[in-house]
Scaffold this motif. Sequence first.
Motif, PDB file in Angstrom:
ATOM      1  N   SER A  85       0.845  -1.212   0.000  1.00 22.50           N
ATOM      2  CA  SER A  85       0.000   0.000   0.000  1.00 22.50           C
ATOM      3  C   SER A  85       0.871   1.249   0.000  1.00 22.50           C
ATOM      4  O   SER A  85       0.602   2.224  -0.720  1.00 22.50           O
ATOM      5  CB  SER A  85      -0.902   0.018   1.223  1.00 22.50           C
ATOM      6  N   LEU A  88       2.363   1.690  -3.348  1.00 25.27           N
ATOM      7  CA  LEU A  88       1.370   2.139  -4.324  1.00 25.27           C
ATOM      8  C   LEU A  88       1.144   3.644  -4.243  1.00 25.27           C
ATOM      9  O   LEU A  88       0.885   4.295  -5.259  1.00 25.27           O
ATOM     10  CB  LEU A  88       0.034   1.420  -4.089  1.00 25.27           C
ATOM     11  N   ARG A  95      -0.446   3.027 -11.664  1.00 26.38           N
ATOM     12  CA  ARG A  95      -1.017   2.639 -10.379  1.00 26.38           C
ATOM     13  C   ARG A  95      -2.279   1.793 -10.581  1.00 26.38           C
ATOM     14  O   ARG A  95      -2.489   0.786  -9.911  1.00 26.38           O
ATOM     15  CB  ARG A  95      -1.342   3.876  -9.555  1.00 26.38           C
ATOM     16  N   THR A  98      -1.505  -1.741 -11.676  1.00 24.44           N
ATOM     17  CA  THR A  98      -0.937  -2.506 -10.558  1.00 24.44           C
ATOM     18  C   THR A  98      -2.033  -2.921  -9.585  1.00 24.44           C
ATOM     19  O   THR A  98      -2.060  -4.061  -9.107  1.00 24.44           O
ATOM     20  CB  THR A  98       0.118  -1.670  -9.815  1.00 24.44           C
ATOM     21  N   VAL A  99      -2.917  -1.982  -9.295  1.00 27.20           N
ATOM     22  CA  VAL A  99      -4.018  -2.297  -8.364  1.00 27.20           C
ATOM     23  C   VAL A  99      -4.891  -3.407  -8.930  1.00 27.20           C
ATOM     24  O   VAL A  99      -5.266  -4.353  -8.219  1.00 27.20           O
ATOM     25  CB  VAL A  99      -4.856  -1.033  -8.078  1.00 27.20           C
ATOM     26  N   SER A 161      -4.422  -8.649  -1.337  1.00 26.92           N
ATOM     27  CA  SER A 161      -5.117  -7.574  -2.060  1.00 26.92           C
ATOM     28  C   SER A 161      -6.282  -7.036  -1.234  1.00 26.92           C
ATOM     29  O   SER A 161      -6.565  -5.833  -1.235  1.00 26.92           O
ATOM     30  CB  SER A 161      -5.620  -8.098  -3.403  1.00 26.92           C
ATOM     31  N   VAL A 165      -6.642  -3.051   0.047  1.00 22.29           N
ATOM     32  CA  VAL A 165      -7.814  -2.172  -0.109  1.00 22.29           C
ATOM     33  C   VAL A 165      -8.121  -1.474   1.219  1.00 22.29           C
ATOM     34  O   VAL A 165      -8.360  -0.254   1.261  1.00 22.29           O
ATOM     35  CB  VAL A 165      -9.037  -3.001  -0.585  1.00 22.29           C
ATOM     36  N   TRP A 168      -5.256   0.938   2.110  1.00 23.24           N
ATOM     37  CA  TRP A 168      -5.315   2.075   1.175  1.00 23.24           C
ATOM     38  C   TRP A 168      -6.346   3.086   1.657  1.00 23.24           C
ATOM     39  O   TRP A 168      -6.081   4.299   1.686  1.00 23.24           O
ATOM     40  CB  TRP A 168      -5.671   1.550  -0.206  1.00 23.24           C
TER      41      TRP A 168
END
Lengths: 284, 499
Positions: A85, A88, A95, A98-99, A161, A165, A168
Amino acid sequence: MKHKKNFSWLFLLPSLIGVLLFYVVPFLFSFYYALIDNLGERNFVGLKNFADTLRNPLFRQAAGNTLLFIGLCVPLGMALALGLSLCLRRFKHGRLFTVLALLLPLVVPSGSIVYFWKVLFDQNGLLPLLLLKLGLAHEVVAQMDFSLAALIIIYLWKNVSYNIVLFWAGLNWIPKSYYEQMELEGAGGWQQFHMVTWVYLKPTTFVVLLMSIVNSFKVFKEAYLLYGAYPTARSYLLQHYMNNQMRSLNLPKLSSAAYLLFFALGLVLLFLFYRQKKAADTYY
Amino acid sequence: MKKILTMILAALFLLVTIGCQNSQDKLYEEMTRGNSSQNETGSVASASQPDLTLDETEPKVLTIRQESTNESETIYILAQQYMREHENVTIKFQADCTDAEWQAMSAAERIQMRESYEQKVKMEIISGEADYLCYQPSAGIDIYQLTQQGVLRDLKPYFENDSEIRPEDYFVKAFEASSVDGKWPKIPIQFVVYCCYFNRAILDELGVDAQSLSTGNSDEILDWYEQARETHPDLQLGFSAPGKDVLYIPERARYMDLEADTASFDSPECIRFLERTDQVINDEPAWNAETDYNHLTSVQADQLLRYRNTGEEPKVSERRMHLVKGGRESFITVEYISLLHFQDYGDPMEYMAGPVILNSTNGKTVVNSGEDLILPVSMKDPALAWDFIKYCISEMDSVPGFDPSIPVNKNTFLNTMETISYIAANVDGYRDYRVPEEVDGELAVDRLEKALTGTATDIKFYGSADLQPFLDEFYIDGLTTAEQCAKKMQERAEIWLHE
């Protein structure tokens, strides 16, 4: 106002009935199964099933393996997610791509990806072949058990992942002015992370920790598809124990194991909530 | 928060103190429970006496649950006979498909149907809805676990307390083989045991008197086989028996103790067994994997050796001819002993010596029970069910259905021996052209009883552990050493035993 309150309960009732019928009542009824000897005679035996389950070396082994699995996966997953994170945030280009790439494991069905893992981690798979090519003896490679490592990698691949989230969202909530302030005062990257990011990310970290513990139990799906109902001793988890009790319809043993897990998890979660409340009181 | 924590700690304390009895507490509890039940009923034994009274006037219905219906099966014929003798009883059969439908299914469909049947029956038994007698339950129903869960009726008290039954008239070992924690969850109508036949010439060379052998085990067979290979280096172990695990099935009872819930696959004995069996020659060039299903029987092996020695045209069916004419010389055949094998005690074959009952090396006789009947606790009229079971195992001229398995009733066995040639003529191709004219039944009973003196165990109880993949990995794929294979088998067995 009172009239509105009574009316609002009516809207909640269908969901409440569903939860009661399909979760709460079976949960309470299974306690009855945990208190009888077997389904034939149905003699009350008190807490004997719980004691037998705790004494069962297989249950203890499964519990130990599960604890080891959670102890490795959860911190690793959280650290990896937080690191990714933070990385990122520094991305200026690519970006979005990648996400999306990081989010892909969340949407790929387990059944379709398990074969890939099998090819990689099976006894005759690519990983043992690679180790043989590196010069390790065949007897040494044949004795290696990759099952737990495979499950950890699968867990990290699938769940990092989800944590990204959450982290982030938490990182975006921290006001940029705090970092500007720290920069002006001459603080380096580590000090900014330690004194701003980590402090203000604590509520998010708590949520990530809770979700990581919950998600660690969901890896059973991949474990079952990879190794079946009877994996090696090292990767035999509590879920395998309970799944096999369910297959043989041994409800007293299954219920007692489930309740023991419920109490243990409940204690852990209570402790975490207590610590989180204490930290929140300190800072807010 | 503190109140919640206090309550949880109190519950844990209760859990530890109430749930954990030490051995002294258990002993005291058993003694006081035993005394109180004795005071209540006057005798501990009478508390377990089942109710055997049967009303012969009231109309009754007995349901028999099975996988598929087949009106030529033993149970159908027995049911018809029983209804003729008990006019107030109607026997109905409940099955998931007919035999014709079963025959028409593909292999995958049969597997699916069987799994569905096993799940349904297990659910019905466990949920208390099984108001029937279950006939020939398949392996997936796992009688061992159901018995431990207390949902199957113990038939031993029925057998012991029925005044019309004389235990000496039965091969009681066949019932004891299926016992679980001292209970009899099933009663077989017939049974078989493992036996082997030896290449007579090889045994003679080794100086072993074939006539004196009544039982044998894997260690002995491997000792003789290894000695024989010094002079016959290309000697195969089993006649047309591809697979080095041919001796594993009776031997696994040595390494798994279901009563004590222990396994010893990682013992030096098991590792040595795996190493020795890995060295045997068991690749049959004449074997066709697509068309050959069974290894050669003793009679066919005898024909093979006759053909090799004399050139005489073998008397076997056409579909086995390529194995008999093209097969390699071997040491043993392993098969289930049946009624037709007892002929060989009095009239031995020229080239094959046997039958020799094959036990595990620690002396356990491996029994495979056939046509089992199990009685769920939810059965509402157990007296009627027991009366029918008793009828199925009572003395008859022969067990209907032309099955060559051994009847559990000794008198039925003796009666069958008198008509053995008629039985053999109706068992299609089983012994090919070696049809007995008469067999000494008393000698056969005597030999069988001598073989069944030790502990007997039912082979079906061991199947659920599923250790075959590890054996295939070791024997066929060569991916593991004997120690590694043994370790994997031990891990799997321990998980299976302790669940």
